[in-house]
Design a protein around this motif. Sequence first.
Motif, PDB file in Angstrom:
ATOM      1  N   ASP A  26      52.587  54.792  33.972  1.00 10.52           N
ATOM      2  CA  ASP A  26      52.523  53.923  32.806  1.00 10.52           C
ATOM      3  C   ASP A  26      52.839  54.769  31.576  1.00 10.52           C
ATOM      4  O   ASP A  26      52.073  55.660  31.212  1.00 10.52           O
ATOM      5  CB  ASP A  26      51.124  53.316  32.693  1.00 10.52           C
ATOM      6  N   ARG A  27      53.950  54.491  30.924  1.00 12.84           N
ATOM      7  CA  ARG A  27      54.394  55.297  29.787  1.00 12.84           C
ATOM      8  C   ARG A  27      54.100  54.628  28.447  1.00 12.84           C
ATOM      9  O   ARG A  27      54.589  55.052  27.409  1.00 12.84           O
ATOM     10  CB  ARG A  27      55.883  55.615  29.914  1.00 12.84           C
ATOM     11  N   SER A  28      53.252  53.611  28.459  1.00 16.97           N
ATOM     12  CA  SER A  28      52.882  52.969  27.192  1.00 16.97           C
ATOM     13  C   SER A  28      51.812  53.801  26.483  1.00 16.97           C
ATOM     14  O   SER A  28      50.969  54.437  27.121  1.00 16.97           O
ATOM     15  CB  SER A  28      52.361  51.554  27.443  1.00 16.97           C
ATOM     16  N   TRP A  29      51.845  53.774  25.166  1.00 20.26           N
ATOM     17  CA  TRP A  29      50.885  54.558  24.386  1.00 20.26           C
ATOM     18  C   TRP A  29      49.512  53.880  24.379  1.00 20.26           C
ATOM     19  O   TRP A  29      49.407  52.674  24.142  1.00 20.26           O
ATOM     20  CB  TRP A  29      51.369  54.722  22.953  1.00 20.26           C
ATOM     21  N   PRO A  30      48.435  54.636  24.636  1.00 21.51           N
ATOM     22  CA  PRO A  30      47.090  54.050  24.578  1.00 21.51           C
ATOM     23  C   PRO A  30      46.748  53.594  23.164  1.00 21.51           C
ATOM     24  O   PRO A  30      47.270  54.136  22.176  1.00 21.51           O
ATOM     25  CB  PRO A  30      46.181  55.216  25.004  1.00 21.51           C
ATOM     26  N   PRO A  31      45.856  52.611  23.038  1.00 21.31           N
ATOM     27  CA  PRO A  31      45.417  52.184  21.703  1.00 21.31           C
ATOM     28  C   PRO A  31      44.597  53.281  21.038  1.00 21.31           C
ATOM     29  O   PRO A  31      43.990  54.124  21.710  1.00 21.31           O
ATOM     30  CB  PRO A  31      44.557  50.956  21.996  1.00 21.31           C
ATOM     31  N   ALA A  32      44.568  53.244  19.729  1.00 22.16           N
ATOM     32  CA  ALA A  32      43.815  54.248  18.977  1.00 22.16           C
ATOM     33  C   ALA A  32      42.312  53.984  19.096  1.00 22.16           C
ATOM     34  O   ALA A  32      41.862  52.846  18.915  1.00 22.16           O
ATOM     35  CB  ALA A  32      44.230  54.230  17.516  1.00 22.16           C
ATOM     36  N   PRO A  33      41.515  55.005  19.390  1.00 19.20           N
ATOM     37  CA  PRO A  33      40.054  54.838  19.405  1.00 19.20           C
ATOM     38  C   PRO A  33      39.504  54.822  17.987  1.00 19.20           C
ATOM     39  O   PRO A  33      40.232  55.068  17.016  1.00 19.20           O
ATOM     40  CB  PRO A  33      39.578  56.083  20.166  1.00 19.20           C
ATOM     41  N   ALA A  34      38.221  54.547  17.859  1.00 16.77           N
ATOM     42  CA  ALA A  34      37.584  54.605  16.542  1.00 16.77           C
ATOM     43  C   ALA A  34      37.682  56.035  16.007  1.00 16.77           C
ATOM     44  O   ALA A  34      37.560  57.006  16.763  1.00 16.77           O
ATOM     45  CB  ALA A  34      36.123  54.187  16.644  1.00 16.77           C
ATOM     46  N   ASP A  53      57.103  55.337  26.153  1.00 16.52           N
ATOM     47  CA  ASP A  53      58.198  54.375  26.125  1.00 16.52           C
ATOM     48  C   ASP A  53      58.684  54.120  24.707  1.00 16.52           C
ATOM     49  O   ASP A  53      59.750  53.547  24.493  1.00 16.52           O
ATOM     50  CB  ASP A  53      57.787  53.062  26.804  1.00 16.52           C
ATOM     51  N   GLU A  54      57.899  54.536  23.724  1.00 18.02           N
ATOM     52  CA  GLU A  54      58.308  54.479  22.318  1.00 18.02           C
ATOM     53  C   GLU A  54      58.235  55.917  21.786  1.00 18.02           C
ATOM     54  O   GLU A  54      57.170  56.505  21.696  1.00 18.02           O
ATOM     55  CB  GLU A  54      57.344  53.584  21.515  1.00 18.02           C
ATOM     56  N   GLN A  55      59.396  56.495  21.506  1.00 20.36           N
ATOM     57  CA  GLN A  55      59.438  57.887  21.093  1.00 20.36           C
ATOM     58  C   GLN A  55      58.837  58.061  19.694  1.00 20.36           C
ATOM     59  O   GLN A  55      59.169  57.307  18.772  1.00 20.36           O
ATOM     60  CB  GLN A  55      60.866  58.413  21.111  1.00 20.36           C
ATOM     61  N   ARG A  56      57.952  59.029  19.559  1.00 19.04           N
ATOM     62  CA  ARG A  56      57.295  59.304  18.285  1.00 19.04           C
ATOM     63  C   ARG A  56      57.660  60.699  17.817  1.00 19.04           C
ATOM     64  O   ARG A  56      57.656  61.646  18.610  1.00 19.04           O
ATOM     65  CB  ARG A  56      55.778  59.173  18.432  1.00 19.04           C
ATOM     66  N   ASP A  57      57.962  60.825  16.530  1.00 21.10           N
ATOM     67  CA  ASP A  57      58.338  62.134  16.010  1.00 21.10           C
ATOM     68  C   ASP A  57      57.113  62.839  15.445  1.00 21.10           C
ATOM     69  O   ASP A  57      55.990  62.324  15.481  1.00 21.10           O
ATOM     70  CB  ASP A  57      59.460  62.004  14.975  1.00 21.10           C
ATOM     71  N   VAL A  58      57.321  64.030  14.903  1.00 25.39           N
ATOM     72  CA  VAL A  58      56.216  64.845  14.406  1.00 25.39           C
ATOM     73  C   VAL A  58      55.441  64.116  13.320  1.00 25.39           C
ATOM     74  O   VAL A  58      54.205  64.117  13.306  1.00 25.39           O
ATOM     75  CB  VAL A  58      56.750  66.199  13.902  1.00 25.39           C
ATOM     76  N   HIS A  59      56.139  63.493  12.391  1.00 30.86           N
ATOM     77  CA  HIS A  59      55.461  62.776  11.300  1.00 30.86           C
ATOM     78  C   HIS A  59      54.518  61.703  11.835  1.00 30.86           C
ATOM     79  O   HIS A  59      53.396  61.531  11.333  1.00 30.86           O
ATOM     80  CB  HIS A  59      56.489  62.138  10.347  1.00 30.86           C
TER      81      HIS A  59
END
Length: 318
Positions: A26-34, A53-59
């Motif tokens: 599963d290459r989906s990004w996990p949701p943000a925790p508190a 599955d969604e490429q994220r850059d350094v920023h």
Amino acid sequence: MPPAENPLPAPVRAREDIDPRGRSRDRSWPPAPAPLPVPVVDNHCHLDFSDGDEQRDVHEHVRLAREAGIEGQITIGSDMLAARWTAELLASPHCPPSLRGGVAVHPNEAPLHARGHDHEGRALPSLDEALAETADLLRGPGMVVVGETGLDWFRTSRDDDAARRAQIDSFRAHIAMAKELGLPMQIHDRDAHQDVLDVLDADGAPERTVLHCFSGDAAFARACADRGFLLSFAGTVTFKNSTGLREALAEVGLGQVMVETDAPFLTPVPYRGRPNSSYLIPLTMATIAEVTGVTLEEACTAVSATTRQVYGPIGAAA
């Protein structure tokens, strides 16, 4: 997306380049925790890797980390391509001020440099040349740690005499490098606990020595803590089968403990196997607090203080 006027070097490899099995996960990004009640630093991640599955850059990694209460990140370049990338990132006028870095010849890279070529037969600098370049890169802006170095008898067999000697020679060179530069050192130790201690005891460990992604049991944790070493825990401490790691954490308590992701690897439970990034550290910190019997705020305060003592101020404290 970051502003076009703030370009930074793109990742140089994908997670699947290291672990091809990951293509089926599963290459989906996990949701943000508190977010955390007190900010901490991710003292070991690999921003030179892409994942998800969604490429994220350094920023984007930095923004999400900040929103989760991660005030700084130390990105580690563990082969020459990644080391040069890390130096380029930190030297950029657009590098986020909360980022720091470290570089080294990874233990599994040392035998390749000693042979002069990689697994595909491509030419590599000699081990001496790679170590000299590493020392030069560590003198650049934003570099705060020598690492990751150490020993790995999982991917490189201890029965291969040439590879074993290359790893030990490289490890010893990094120990000397950390002392010369006055920097802390991060150790990669996989299936090599006693040999790591033997080399450090023989050569004398740098004043600030960190067992990155600590993987030992309570007895090894005590041996490290008694020598004044620091233990850095990653998402592995949350895994159901990591009882020994939690016993190790309980053995030493919070005084010599830090936190990391080793992202994009070792994603904490309940998202094990999915992409990892610094914004998921609250999940690991929750386990650290639970195991050590303190509140999350107390755990974060202690971990943050130890991190500052080892690396100096990073992020908002810089």
